[in-house]
Design a protein around this motif. Sequence first.
Motif, short mmCIF file in Angstrom:
data_model
loop_
_atom_site.label_atom_id
_atom_site.label_comp_id
_atom_site.label_asym_id
_atom_site.label_seq_id
_atom_site.Cartn_x
_atom_site.Cartn_y
_atom_site.Cartn_z
N UNK A 127 0.83 -1.20 0.00
CA UNK A 127 0.00 0.00 0.00
C UNK A 127 0.86 1.26 0.00
N UNK A 128 0.73 2.02 -1.06
CA UNK A 128 1.30 3.36 -1.25
C UNK A 128 2.82 3.40 -1.12
N UNK A 129 3.48 2.47 -1.79
CA UNK A 129 4.93 2.52 -1.91
C UNK A 129 5.35 2.09 -3.31
N UNK A 235 -1.17 -7.39 -5.05
CA UNK A 235 -2.09 -6.26 -5.16
C UNK A 235 -1.35 -4.99 -4.80
N UNK A 236 -1.46 -3.97 -5.64
CA UNK A 236 -0.84 -2.68 -5.40
C UNK A 236 -1.93 -1.63 -5.26
N UNK A 237 -2.00 -1.00 -4.08
CA UNK A 237 -2.92 0.10 -3.83
C UNK A 237 -2.12 1.36 -3.58
N UNK A 238 -2.60 2.48 -4.08
CA UNK A 238 -1.89 3.74 -3.82
C UNK A 238 -2.88 4.89 -3.80
N UNK A 239 -2.50 5.97 -3.10
CA UNK A 239 -3.35 7.14 -2.96
C UNK A 239 -3.21 8.07 -4.15
N UNK A 240 -4.32 8.41 -4.77
CA UNK A 240 -4.30 9.27 -5.95
C UNK A 240 -4.01 10.73 -5.61
N UNK A 241 -3.97 11.06 -4.32
CA UNK A 241 -3.61 12.42 -3.90
C UNK A 241 -2.28 12.43 -3.14
N UNK A 242 -1.49 11.40 -3.35
CA UNK A 242 -0.25 11.27 -2.59
C UNK A 242 1.00 11.46 -3.42
N UNK A 243 2.12 11.47 -2.73
CA UNK A 243 3.42 11.72 -3.35
C UNK A 243 3.82 10.61 -4.32
N UNK A 244 3.50 9.37 -4.00
CA UNK A 244 3.85 8.28 -4.90
C UNK A 244 3.18 8.48 -6.26
N UNK A 265 -5.75 2.56 -7.84
CA UNK A 265 -5.58 3.83 -7.16
C UNK A 265 -6.83 4.19 -6.37
N UNK A 266 -6.65 4.79 -5.20
CA UNK A 266 -7.76 5.16 -4.33
C UNK A 266 -7.70 6.66 -4.06
N UNK A 267 -8.85 7.31 -4.04
CA UNK A 267 -8.92 8.76 -3.90
C UNK A 267 -8.64 9.18 -2.45
N UNK A 268 -7.36 9.26 -2.12
CA UNK A 268 -6.96 9.66 -0.77
C UNK A 268 -5.47 9.99 -0.80
N UNK A 269 -4.93 10.29 0.37
CA UNK A 269 -3.51 10.52 0.50
C UNK A 269 -2.77 9.23 0.82
N UNK A 270 -1.77 9.34 1.68
CA UNK A 270 -0.87 8.22 1.96
C UNK A 270 -1.50 7.16 2.87
N UNK A 271 -2.33 7.58 3.82
CA UNK A 271 -2.80 6.67 4.88
C UNK A 271 -4.10 5.98 4.44
N UNK A 272 -3.99 5.12 3.46
CA UNK A 272 -5.14 4.55 2.77
C UNK A 272 -6.12 3.85 3.72
N UNK A 273 -5.67 2.95 4.62
CA UNK A 273 -6.65 2.24 5.47
C UNK A 273 -7.42 3.15 6.42
#
Length: 290
Positions: A127-129, A235-244, A265-273
């Motif tokens: 998640x988000x890396x 599975x790769x999840x990442x925040x669409x509003x984050x630095x990655x 991609x998920x509509x959030x920042x780094x702290x997805x959960x």
Amino acid sequence: MFESFTQERIDTGEVEINLRRGGSGPPLLLLHGYPQTHVMWHGVAPLLAQNFTVVCADLRGYGNSSKPLGEADHSSYSKRAMAADMVRVMEHLGYTSFRVAGHDRGGRVTHRLCLDWPYHVERAAVLDIVPTHKVFATTNQAVSTGYYHWFFLIQPNGLPERMIGQDPDYYLQEKLARWSALKQNFAPEAVEAYQRAFRDPACIHATCEDYRAAASIDLEHDEADLQKKIGCPLLVLWGLRGLMHENYDVPATWRERASDVTAKGIDCGHFIPEERPLETLDALSNFFAE
């Protein structure tokens, strides 16, 4: 939080790992990131426990797990050592193979788990890396500004430990605010747990050692394995509003390092959960149920 879970502390032979376990079904290990603890899964784990035996562990150096002093080569906080901790924990609980999801630092431990213990990991999520080696090889001004702590925490002679220790609550809250897009989504009980852990000077030192290892011995291990791909489904999840997202093609980067990648991609920042628990739950449940 975690009302239906039991709390346990398992001796791996090198360290003691604090964890919460609950539910029934196939084993699923959840690993947290910096500067948090296993509590970051509070919005997801109880619901996952309806279909899985969920194990939420504190990495060595974090939360209520052991915090050994760093070695000269930082090997005691290598991702290889942290990954081996989790294999021993799961074996102690009776699981020779399992599913695993890791956020942030826990994602880097998950990556190493997949490489070092391929027959133990059935399916994995990060998640988000992007891989640690990729970050150091491609760092630019935007990445080094947004993730300045990567370079601050690796400084020697106790410099970051002393500076963070002057006001650990402020430092931790600044990190939560800097990397989140939906700032109202942090539960006060979770923030209190993070602060309580981070006020311990041993935790501050251990987390610095985590990053020192990433910039030294972890890179050696990663360079030796650059041609080795993750074999299990990833599975790769990442925040669409984050630095990655701003600096990397996250799924393409992981497809260089894994054979079977599902990406979202998920509509959030780094702290997805914590920012998007229901979307995280849906993605993890569907992926790990296969």
